[in-house]
Motif scaffolding. Structure first.
Motif, PDB file in Angstrom:
ATOM      1  N   ASN A 105     -10.359  14.125-177.221  1.00 24.83           N
ATOM      2  CA  ASN A 105      -9.026  14.141-177.829  1.00 24.83           C
ATOM      3  C   ASN A 105      -8.233  15.343-177.359  1.00 24.83           C
ATOM      4  N   ARG A 122      -3.373   7.667-175.676  1.00 27.28           N
ATOM      5  CA  ARG A 122      -2.240   8.538-175.370  1.00 27.28           C
ATOM      6  C   ARG A 122      -1.133   8.384-176.412  1.00 27.28           C
ATOM      7  N   ASN A 168      -2.324  10.595-179.203  1.00 23.45           N
ATOM      8  CA  ASN A 168      -2.500  12.006-178.851  1.00 23.45           C
ATOM      9  C   ASN A 168      -1.817  12.280-177.521  1.00 23.45           C
ATOM     10  N   SER A 169      -0.593  12.756-177.555  1.00 21.48           N
ATOM     11  CA  SER A 169       0.182  12.988-176.338  1.00 21.48           C
ATOM     12  C   SER A 169      -0.369  14.144-175.509  1.00 21.48           C
ATOM     13  N   ARG A 170      -1.275  14.950-176.085  1.00 21.99           N
ATOM     14  CA  ARG A 170      -1.855  16.074-175.350  1.00 21.99           C
ATOM     15  C   ARG A 170      -3.193  15.718-174.727  1.00 21.99           C
ATOM     16  N   LEU A 171      -3.531  14.454-174.764  1.00 18.80           N
ATOM     17  CA  LEU A 171      -4.806  13.995-174.220  1.00 18.80           C
ATOM     18  C   LEU A 171      -4.926  14.335-172.745  1.00 18.80           C
ATOM     19  N   THR A 172      -6.075  14.876-172.359  1.00 12.85           N
ATOM     20  CA  THR A 172      -6.353  15.140-170.952  1.00 12.85           C
ATOM     21  C   THR A 172      -7.383  14.136-170.464  1.00 12.85           C
ATOM     22  N   GLY A 203      -1.293  11.383-166.849  1.00 11.61           N
ATOM     23  CA  GLY A 203      -0.356  12.068-167.728  1.00 11.61           C
ATOM     24  C   GLY A 203       0.715  11.113-168.213  1.00 11.61           C
ATOM     25  N   SER A 263       6.833   9.430-171.699  1.00 10.90           N
ATOM     26  CA  SER A 263       6.949  10.327-172.852  1.00 10.90           C
ATOM     27  C   SER A 263       7.677   9.688-174.023  1.00 10.90           C
ATOM     28  N   SER A 301       6.618   8.729-178.628  1.00  8.80           N
ATOM     29  CA  SER A 301       7.376   9.569-179.554  1.00  8.80           C
ATOM     30  C   SER A 301       7.229   9.138-181.001  1.00  8.80           C
TER      31      SER A 301
END
Length: 227
Positions: A227, A58, A61-65, A86, A15, A19
């Motif tokens: 995305n 990633r 786009n930190s919300r990438l699935t 993740g 994470s 940032s």
């Protein structure tokens, strides 16, 4: 105790790496060993546009699935695997296979874990020079890239220099006994490799493209990442 001060957790959090703002991201560098003609170079540019490495996706786009990555530490008789899903990287397993059986098992693991790219460690010396073992790894990566392209998956090479010593230190700091370290060493080396790949945000990696034009075109026509 190991001289290197490494994290004492078996899962490496990604994470903090994501940032920073997208404007500070490095560009996805082109491979240094691409021997294709003009069409091949144009294809490589297209691959960068439509299939950037998961580390860069990633980062932006930190919300990438989806878009999971399988780290591969190839050895003479043992192959360590690690998985990124993740924002964590974890040791997965150690395979004691060679040749075609190993390549098919790698594909099976990727299918089961929903990974769409292989991050393979390339042996290099401290000054960046390759060795005879590097040629063996390139050969395996080339064959795997053919099978992976048939599924729309990518294969990348990352400098693995120093990952072995870092893996040993990581396991010591985690308190693993000697027997456990011997059993899991290769998988933890793959963990270090994946961590390095994500820290670099996909920079200075080398994509391995199959020589078959139809497979290159299949990769080029692949779906745009979600995305």
């Amino acid at each position: 105790m190991c001289a290197l001060q490494l994290q004492s957790r078996p899962f490496f959090s990604l994470s903090k790496i994501f940032s920073r703002s997208p404007s500070s991201l490095p560009y996805f560098s082109t491979p240094t060993r691409v021997n294709y003609k003009l069409k091949g170079r144009a294809l490589l540019s297209s691959l960068q546009e439509f299939h950037p490495p998961n580390a860069l996706r990633r980062k932006t786009n930190s919300r990438l699935t989806g878009g999971f990555s399988l780290g591969v530490d190839l050895g003479l008789s043992r192959t360590g695997l690690a998985l990124s899903k993740g924002f964590s990287v974890r040791p997965l397993t150690v395979l004691k296979l060679r040749g075609q059986k190993l390549e098919l098992q790698l594909l099976d693991v990727a299918e089961r874990e929903e990974a769409d790219e292989f991050i393979i460690g390339l042996p290099k010396s401290w000054d960046g020079k390759e060795s005879p073992q590097s040629n063996k790894v390139r050969s395996i990566a080339g064959r795997l890239a053919v099978r992976a392209a048939q599924r729309g998956w990518r294969v990348y090479l990352v400098d693995e220099h120093g990952t072995s010593s870092e893996a040993e230190c990581r396991m010591i700091n985690l308190g693993l006994e000697k027997s456990a370290r011997q059993k899991s060493f290769d998988a933890y080396a793959a963990v270090i490799l994946l961590e390095r790949y994500f820290v670099m945000s996909g920079e200075n990696i080398e994509i391995v493209l199959p020589k078959q034009v139809d497979l290159q075109e299949k990769l080029r026509r692949g779906s745009r990442p979600t995305n």
